[in-house]
Design a protein around this motif. Sequence first.
Motif, PDB file in Angstrom:
ATOM      1  N   GLU A   1       0.752  -1.299   0.010  1.00 24.37           N
ATOM      2  CA  GLU A   1       0.029   0.410  -0.032  1.00 24.37           C
ATOM      3  C   GLU A   1       0.743   1.421   0.395  1.00 24.37           C
ATOM      4  N   GLU A   2       1.902   1.366   0.853  1.00 23.91           N
ATOM      5  CA  GLU A   2       2.986   2.341   0.925  1.00 23.91           C
ATOM      6  C   GLU A   2       3.290   2.722  -0.248  1.00 23.91           C
ATOM      7  N   PHE A   3       4.348   1.605  -0.661  1.00 26.53           N
ATOM      8  CA  PHE A   3       4.314   1.438  -2.432  1.00 26.53           C
ATOM      9  C   PHE A   3       3.610   2.372  -3.782  1.00 26.53           C
ATOM     10  N   LEU A   4       2.080   1.275  -3.626  1.00 25.76           N
ATOM     11  CA  LEU A   4       1.051   2.252  -4.507  1.00 25.76           C
ATOM     12  C   LEU A   4       0.810   3.847  -3.808  1.00 25.76           C
ATOM     13  N   GLU A   5       0.742   4.468  -2.454  1.00 26.24           N
ATOM     14  CA  GLU A   5       0.807   5.454  -2.016  1.00 26.24           C
ATOM     15  C   GLU A   5       1.524   6.679  -2.880  1.00 26.24           C
ATOM     16  N   GLU A   6       2.990   6.647  -2.995  1.00 24.89           N
ATOM     17  CA  GLU A   6       3.923   7.005  -3.317  1.00 24.89           C
ATOM     18  C   GLU A   6       3.748   7.882  -4.926  1.00 24.89           C
ATOM     19  N   PHE A   7       2.741   6.808  -5.710  1.00 20.92           N
ATOM     20  CA  PHE A   7       1.841   7.287  -7.165  1.00 20.92           C
ATOM     21  C   PHE A   7       0.870   8.247  -6.960  1.00 20.92           C
ATOM     22  N   LYS A   8       1.311   9.802  -6.089  1.00 26.19           N
ATOM     23  CA  LYS A   8       0.038  10.639  -6.636  1.00 26.19           C
ATOM     24  C   LYS A   8       0.009  11.234  -7.581  1.00 26.19           C
ATOM     25  N   GLU A   9      -0.861  11.957  -7.922  1.00 29.62           N
ATOM     26  CA  GLU A   9      -0.765  12.753  -9.535  1.00 29.62           C
ATOM     27  C   GLU A   9      -0.173  13.419  -9.533  1.00 29.62           C
ATOM     28  N   GLN A  10       0.995  13.744 -11.158  1.00 33.75           N
ATOM     29  CA  GLN A  10       1.523  14.315 -10.837  1.00 33.75           C
ATOM     30  C   GLN A  10       2.596  15.466 -10.625  1.00 33.75           C
ATOM     31  N   GLY A  11       3.378  15.891 -10.455  1.00 33.34           N
ATOM     32  CA  GLY A  11       4.167  17.215  -9.578  1.00 33.34           C
ATOM     33  C   GLY A  11       5.000  17.504  -9.633  1.00 33.34           C
ATOM     34  N   GLU A  12       6.063  18.383  -9.292  1.00 33.09           N
ATOM     35  CA  GLU A  12       6.879  18.682  -9.732  1.00 33.09           C
ATOM     36  C   GLU A  12       8.261  17.806 -10.061  1.00 33.09           C
ATOM     37  N   THR A  13       8.527  16.719  -9.395  1.00 32.27           N
ATOM     38  CA  THR A  13       8.858  15.770  -9.356  1.00 32.27           C
ATOM     39  C   THR A  13       9.103  14.487 -10.197  1.00 32.27           C
TER      40      THR A  13
ATOM     41  N   ARG B   1      -0.694  -2.047 -17.095  1.00 25.73           N
ATOM     42  CA  ARG B   1      -0.271  -0.838 -15.866  1.00 25.73           C
ATOM     43  C   ARG B   1      -0.393   0.980 -16.957  1.00 25.73           C
ATOM     44  N   VAL B   2      -0.353   0.988 -17.832  1.00 27.97           N
ATOM     45  CA  VAL B   2       0.151   2.181 -18.152  1.00 27.97           C
ATOM     46  C   VAL B   2      -1.433   2.649 -18.322  1.00 27.97           C
ATOM     47  N   ILE B   3      -1.877   2.352 -19.522  1.00 31.53           N
ATOM     48  CA  ILE B   3      -2.943   2.901 -20.360  1.00 31.53           C
ATOM     49  C   ILE B   3      -4.149   2.204 -19.315  1.00 31.53           C
ATOM     50  N   ARG B   4      -4.838   2.844 -18.605  1.00 32.90           N
ATOM     51  CA  ARG B   4      -6.496   2.168 -17.612  1.00 32.90           C
ATOM     52  C   ARG B   4      -7.081   3.191 -18.701  1.00 32.90           C
ATOM     53  N   THR B   5      -7.793   3.687 -19.169  1.00 35.83           N
ATOM     54  CA  THR B   5      -8.696   4.382 -19.750  1.00 35.83           C
ATOM     55  C   THR B   5      -8.257   4.889 -20.884  1.00 35.83           C
TER      56      THR B   5
ATOM     57  N   ILE C   1       3.354  -8.713  -7.713  1.00 34.63           N
ATOM     58  CA  ILE C   1       2.363  -7.440  -7.471  1.00 34.63           C
ATOM     59  C   ILE C   1       1.341  -6.555  -8.273  1.00 34.63           C
ATOM     60  N   PHE C   2       2.756  -5.573  -8.969  1.00 30.85           N
ATOM     61  CA  PHE C   2       2.680  -4.195  -9.649  1.00 30.85           C
ATOM     62  C   PHE C   2       2.891  -4.346 -10.900  1.00 30.85           C
ATOM     63  N   SER C   3       2.367  -5.730 -11.855  1.00 32.92           N
ATOM     64  CA  SER C   3       2.697  -5.581 -13.283  1.00 32.92           C
ATOM     65  C   SER C   3       1.219  -6.213 -13.173  1.00 32.92           C
ATOM     66  N   GLU C   4       0.179  -6.550 -12.300  1.00 31.18           N
ATOM     67  CA  GLU C   4      -1.247  -6.549 -12.888  1.00 31.18           C
ATOM     68  C   GLU C   4      -2.527  -6.795 -11.910  1.00 31.18           C
ATOM     69  N   GLY C   5      -3.655  -6.376 -11.887  1.00 28.82           N
ATOM     70  CA  GLY C   5      -4.628  -5.920 -10.800  1.00 28.82           C
ATOM     71  C   GLY C   5      -4.484  -4.991 -10.359  1.00 28.82           C
ATOM     72  N   ILE C   6      -3.376  -3.884 -10.452  1.00 29.62           N
ATOM     73  CA  ILE C   6      -3.310  -2.143  -9.993  1.00 29.62           C
ATOM     74  C   ILE C   6      -4.138  -1.281 -11.149  1.00 29.62           C
ATOM     75  N   ASP C   7      -4.872   0.068 -10.829  1.00 29.21           N
ATOM     76  CA  ASP C   7      -4.929   0.798 -11.660  1.00 29.21           C
ATOM     77  C   ASP C   7      -4.943   1.912 -11.291  1.00 29.21           C
ATOM     78  N   LEU C   8      -3.581   2.709 -11.937  1.00 31.93           N
ATOM     79  CA  LEU C   8      -3.215   3.716 -11.526  1.00 31.93           C
ATOM     80  C   LEU C   8      -3.368   4.650 -13.151  1.00 31.93           C
TER      81      LEU C   8
END
Length: 218
Positions: A79-91, A164-168, A102-109
């Motif tokens: 959960e903490e790993f995925l929380e790092e992927f917030k909306e784009q900022g200055e970094t 994982r890159v294109i979800r919508t 676990i991060f290559s399937e079943g996650i929606d970013l």
Amino acid sequence: CILTCVDVSSRYTRRGYEEYRRIAEYIARMAWQKKGNYMVFFPSYKLLEDVKQVYEQEFAADWVTCVCQTPSMNERDREEFLEEFKEQGETTLVGFCIMGGIFSEGIDLMGEKLIGAIMVGTGLPQLGNEREILRSFYSEKGENGFDYAYRYPGMNKVLQAAGRVIRTREDKGVILLLDERFRQREYSSLFPVEWNDRKTCTLSNVEEQLKRFWEMAK
């Protein structure tokens, strides 16, 4: 934007500092071209660690943060790993992950939570008794045993991770396929028809192609 990077390989016979540096430079050039969140998928933890070490020593930038999947992650760690992927900022954030993990399937970013990913290699499983039994089984039936035991499972992992890159419909992003083998018909024929507009690149022109894509995608 889907690019096949033809001057790099993940073959065991090619592994070493020169190849690790080439992979690390591709990661850096993708991250330099546009600030945002990226993931890099490796076939093994060993290759992940080797490339990450070269990347941090030779290509690290103050505005790029790296996070890394580890074998011992519990639910909270994930959960903490995925929380790092917030909306784009200055970094820029680069996540080092395992293909088929676990991060290559079943996650929606969605949206700008993930704007690019690199597939390092064709995802072929390691040699093993079970794989070889499967290979023999299909070979005895007149099929290509290597396809069923190794190539199909490997490419399935590649496609899942790339997804994982294109979800919508609104999502925009880049996918880099790092292995010369992706040009071979045995592999390219397994890509979805939506990937037919993919192009090839090398380290000398990858940034130019990425820049052109991001300018058009504005």
